[in-house]
Design a protein around this motif. Structure first.
Motif, PDB file in Angstrom:
ATOM      1  N   ASN A  65     -19.807  -1.774 -41.007  1.00  0.00           N
ATOM      2  CA  ASN A  65     -21.058  -2.314 -41.556  1.00  0.00           C
ATOM      3  C   ASN A  65     -21.035  -3.832 -41.434  1.00  0.00           C
ATOM      4  OD1 ASN A  65     -18.958  -2.236 -43.491  1.00  0.00           O
ATOM      5  ND2 ASN A  65     -20.411  -2.559 -45.152  1.00  0.00           N
ATOM      6  N   PHE A  66     -21.834  -4.344 -40.498  1.00  0.00           N
ATOM      7  CA  PHE A  66     -21.888  -5.772 -40.242  1.00  0.00           C
ATOM      8  C   PHE A  66     -23.128  -6.375 -40.874  1.00  0.00           C
ATOM      9  CE2 PHE A  66     -19.569  -3.821 -36.706  1.00  0.00           C
ATOM     10  CZ  PHE A  66     -18.381  -4.524 -36.793  1.00  0.00           C
ATOM     11  N   GLY A  67     -22.997  -7.661 -41.247  1.00  0.00           N
ATOM     12  CA  GLY A  67     -24.136  -8.333 -41.860  1.00  0.00           C
ATOM     13  C   GLY A  67     -24.500  -7.694 -43.177  1.00  0.00           C
ATOM     14  N   GLY A  68     -25.764  -7.302 -43.320  1.00  0.00           N
ATOM     15  CA  GLY A  68     -26.216  -6.702 -44.573  1.00  0.00           C
ATOM     16  C   GLY A  68     -26.381  -5.204 -44.505  1.00  0.00           C
ATOM     17  N   SER A  69     -25.791  -4.574 -43.517  1.00  0.00           N
ATOM     18  CA  SER A  69     -25.979  -3.131 -43.352  1.00  0.00           C
ATOM     19  C   SER A  69     -25.112  -2.345 -44.327  1.00  0.00           C
ATOM     20  CB  SER A  69     -25.632  -2.721 -41.917  1.00  0.00           C
ATOM     21  OG  SER A  69     -24.267  -2.959 -41.660  1.00  0.00           O
ATOM     22  N   SER A  70     -25.532  -1.119 -44.607  1.00  0.00           N
ATOM     23  CA  SER A  70     -24.783  -0.212 -45.472  1.00  0.00           C
ATOM     24  C   SER A  70     -24.462   1.049 -44.686  1.00  0.00           C
ATOM     25  CB  SER A  70     -25.595   0.151 -46.724  1.00  0.00           C
ATOM     26  OG  SER A  70     -25.844  -0.993 -47.516  1.00  0.00           O
ATOM     27  N   MET A  71     -23.331   1.647 -45.003  1.00  0.00           N
ATOM     28  CA  MET A  71     -22.908   2.877 -44.343  1.00  0.00           C
ATOM     29  C   MET A  71     -22.446   3.866 -45.398  1.00  0.00           C
ATOM     30  SD  MET A  71     -19.248   1.605 -42.790  1.00  0.00           S
ATOM     31  CE  MET A  71     -18.627   3.280 -42.512  1.00  0.00           C
ATOM     32  N   PRO A  72     -22.384   5.160 -45.068  1.00  0.00           N
ATOM     33  CA  PRO A  72     -21.926   6.144 -46.057  1.00  0.00           C
ATOM     34  C   PRO A  72     -20.570   5.765 -46.638  1.00  0.00           C
ATOM     35  CG  PRO A  72     -22.838   7.260 -44.160  1.00  0.00           C
ATOM     36  CD  PRO A  72     -22.789   5.804 -43.800  1.00  0.00           C
ATOM     37  N   ASP A  73     -20.466   5.866 -47.956  1.00  0.00           N
ATOM     38  CA  ASP A  73     -19.239   5.461 -48.657  1.00  0.00           C
ATOM     39  C   ASP A  73     -18.356   6.689 -48.834  1.00  0.00           C
ATOM     40  OD1 ASP A  73     -17.272   4.339 -50.167  1.00  0.00           O
ATOM     41  OD2 ASP A  73     -18.466   4.195 -51.990  1.00  0.00           O
ATOM     42  N   TYR A  74     -17.574   6.988 -47.804  1.00  0.00           N
ATOM     43  CA  TYR A  74     -16.713   8.159 -47.869  1.00  0.00           C
ATOM     44  C   TYR A  74     -15.431   7.881 -48.638  1.00  0.00           C
ATOM     45  CZ  TYR A  74     -19.890  10.379 -44.604  1.00  0.00           C
ATOM     46  OH  TYR A  74     -21.010  10.937 -44.025  1.00  0.00           O
ATOM     47  N   MET A  75     -15.198   6.635 -49.032  1.00  0.00           N
ATOM     48  CA  MET A  75     -14.096   6.359 -49.956  1.00  0.00           C
ATOM     49  C   MET A  75     -14.375   7.037 -51.292  1.00  0.00           C
ATOM     50  SD  MET A  75     -13.402   4.404 -52.886  1.00  0.00           S
ATOM     51  CE  MET A  75     -14.562   3.040 -52.849  1.00  0.00           C
ATOM     52  N   THR A  76     -15.586   6.780 -51.828  1.00  0.00           N
ATOM     53  CA  THR A  76     -15.973   7.439 -53.073  1.00  0.00           C
ATOM     54  C   THR A  76     -16.055   8.947 -52.884  1.00  0.00           C
ATOM     55  OG1 THR A  76     -17.234   5.464 -53.708  1.00  0.00           O
ATOM     56  CG2 THR A  76     -17.727   7.504 -54.890  1.00  0.00           C
ATOM     57  N   GLY A  77     -16.562   9.365 -51.725  1.00  0.00           N
ATOM     58  CA  GLY A  77     -16.615  10.792 -51.440  1.00  0.00           C
ATOM     59  C   GLY A  77     -15.243  11.437 -51.428  1.00  0.00           C
ATOM     60  N   ALA A  78     -14.249  10.726 -50.876  1.00  0.00           N
ATOM     61  CA  ALA A  78     -12.888  11.260 -50.838  1.00  0.00           C
ATOM     62  C   ALA A  78     -12.296  11.364 -52.239  1.00  0.00           C
ATOM     63  CB  ALA A  78     -12.005  10.369 -49.956  1.00  0.00           C
ATOM     64  N   PRO A 101     -22.436  14.662 -49.101  1.00  0.00           N
ATOM     65  CA  PRO A 101     -23.632  14.165 -49.804  1.00  0.00           C
ATOM     66  C   PRO A 101     -23.322  13.042 -50.780  1.00  0.00           C
ATOM     67  CG  PRO A 101     -23.012  16.347 -50.604  1.00  0.00           C
ATOM     68  CD  PRO A 101     -22.205  16.092 -49.378  1.00  0.00           C
ATOM     69  N   ILE A 102     -22.111  13.022 -51.351  1.00  0.00           N
ATOM     70  CA  ILE A 102     -21.732  11.915 -52.230  1.00  0.00           C
ATOM     71  C   ILE A 102     -21.700  10.608 -51.437  1.00  0.00           C
ATOM     72  CG2 ILE A 102     -19.856  10.927 -53.613  1.00  0.00           C
ATOM     73  CD1 ILE A 102     -19.115  13.779 -54.428  1.00  0.00           C
ATOM     74  N   GLY A 103     -21.079  10.645 -50.254  1.00  0.00           N
ATOM     75  CA  GLY A 103     -21.029   9.456 -49.420  1.00  0.00           C
ATOM     76  C   GLY A 103     -22.402   8.969 -49.013  1.00  0.00           C
ATOM     77  N   LEU A 104     -23.314   9.909 -48.711  1.00  0.00           N
ATOM     78  CA  LEU A 104     -24.671   9.534 -48.332  1.00  0.00           C
ATOM     79  C   LEU A 104     -25.438   8.950 -49.514  1.00  0.00           C
ATOM     80  CD1 LEU A 104     -25.549  12.613 -46.090  1.00  0.00           C
ATOM     81  CD2 LEU A 104     -24.933  10.305 -45.337  1.00  0.00           C
ATOM     82  N   LEU A 105     -25.242   9.523 -50.703  1.00  0.00           N
ATOM     83  CA  LEU A 105     -25.898   9.007 -51.897  1.00  0.00           C
ATOM     84  C   LEU A 105     -25.435   7.578 -52.195  1.00  0.00           C
ATOM     85  CD1 LEU A 105     -27.616   9.334 -54.481  1.00  0.00           C
ATOM     86  CD2 LEU A 105     -25.607  10.358 -55.573  1.00  0.00           C
ATOM     87  N   MET A 106     -24.178   7.281 -51.917  1.00  0.00           N
ATOM     88  CA  MET A 106     -23.638   5.964 -52.224  1.00  0.00           C
ATOM     89  C   MET A 106     -24.261   4.868 -51.368  1.00  0.00           C
ATOM     90  SD  MET A 106     -21.734   6.455 -54.741  1.00  0.00           S
ATOM     91  CE  MET A 106     -21.170   4.768 -54.828  1.00  0.00           C
ATOM     92  N   ILE A 107     -24.910   5.229 -50.251  1.00  0.00           N
ATOM     93  CA  ILE A 107     -25.641   4.225 -49.469  1.00  0.00           C
ATOM     94  C   ILE A 107     -26.699   3.566 -50.334  1.00  0.00           C
ATOM     95  CG2 ILE A 107     -27.180   3.847 -47.511  1.00  0.00           C
ATOM     96  CD1 ILE A 107     -25.839   6.102 -46.064  1.00  0.00           C
ATOM     97  N   GLN A 108     -27.435   4.406 -51.086  1.00  0.00           N
ATOM     98  CA  GLN A 108     -28.513   3.873 -51.922  1.00  0.00           C
ATOM     99  C   GLN A 108     -27.961   2.967 -53.022  1.00  0.00           C
ATOM    100  OE1 GLN A 108     -30.923   4.866 -50.212  1.00  0.00           O
ATOM    101  NE2 GLN A 108     -30.005   6.674 -49.288  1.00  0.00           N
TER     102      GLN A 108
END
Length: 262
Positions: A65-78, A101-108
């Motif tokens: 994730n470069f600049g201001g981009s967000s990506m799925p947070d699979y750390m929290t998902g793990a 779905p947890i990782g995808l939700l963490m994008i928001q």
């Protein structure tokens, strides 16, 4: 199996530190494999943690994730996937499935944390203009709080209320909120790239930008392939610069030799 309070506390604290580490110290604790391992260690089933974390790590290989981009947070998902896999006794496959779905939700939630940090950054810029540099430094440090809380709060609530709580949150988020966050998340990557390009020596290296854009947009070259081509071009440019700098030095040596002969 029932989760203990100290397990909830340790996993929650780890989530806050890991996201800080990912943005700052980069020890690698934000990687899904490491998160799964630590969660498995805390829950008493390292093997399940490694399987869940390793599976999720495959989803983010070569993704950044470069600049201001967000990506799925699979750390929290793990973390949560491992915890629920051990608690339910359904195995690593169940944990990995729940973690997506947890990782995808963490994008928001990551987008919300970034929004909060913009207020702190604007206040820091105001303090700098007033000459209050020490206070401005403190404001930038306070930016750790929204980012860490964006992971710690959902992890804590999910572990306290269970996996059904996570599924209910995902299913009952208002559509207007989801659409708004998706729009913001789509704008942020473009904004981040624009900010990066502003501070890069773009005029001098515009040809490289065109080559990279052509590879990605028209030839659909994967990130690793484009990176390898970029590395090759950088090595060629570096070699040419070295040859140019070596030629004047060789000319100076020849001149000195001619003067000695005279």
């Amino acid at each position: 199996m029932t989760i203990q309070w100290w397990q909830i506390l340790l996993i929650t604290l780890y989530s806050g530190f890991a996201i800080y580490d990912g943005n700052n110290t980069t020890f690698g604790t934000v990687k899904p494999t490491m998160a799964g391992f630590v969660a498995g260690l805390i829950m008493g089933d390292v093997q399940t943690g490694l399987i869940v974390g390793g599976t999720l790590n495959l989803l983010v290989l070569g993704v950044g994730n470069f600049g201001g981009s967000s990506m799925p947070d699979y750390m929290t998902g793990a973390l949560l996937g491992t915890a629920f896999a051990v608690l339910s006794g359904k195995g690593a496959e169940f944990g990995a499935t729940l973690a997506v779905p947890i990782g995808l939700l963490m994008i928001q939630l990551d987008v919300l944390a970034r929004f909060c940090n913009t207020f702190l950054q604007h206040h820091a810029e105001k303090l700098v203009s007033e000459g209050k540099l020490k206070s401005a430094t403190h404001m930038n440090l306070y930016g750790i709080i929204p980012t860490s809380l964006s992971r710690m709060l959902p992890v804590f609530l999910a572990l306290v209320f269970g996996s059904q709580f996570v599924q209910d949150v995902v299913n009952n988020l208002p559509m207007w909120l989801m659409n708004g966050l998706k729009t913001a998340g789509g704008i942020l990557p473009a904004l981040g790239i624009a900010i990066l390009l502003r501070y890069l020596p773009l005029k001098k290296n515009f040809a490289f930008l065109l080559v990279g854009f052509f590879l990605a947009a028209f030839l659909k070259v994967p990130v690793i392939g484009a990176a390898m081509i970029g590395l090759a071009m950088a090595l060629i440019a570096f070699g040419m610069d070295n040859q140019k700098s070596a030629q004047p030095a060789a000319a100076d040596t020849d001149d000195e030799g001619d003067m000695e002969d005279e």
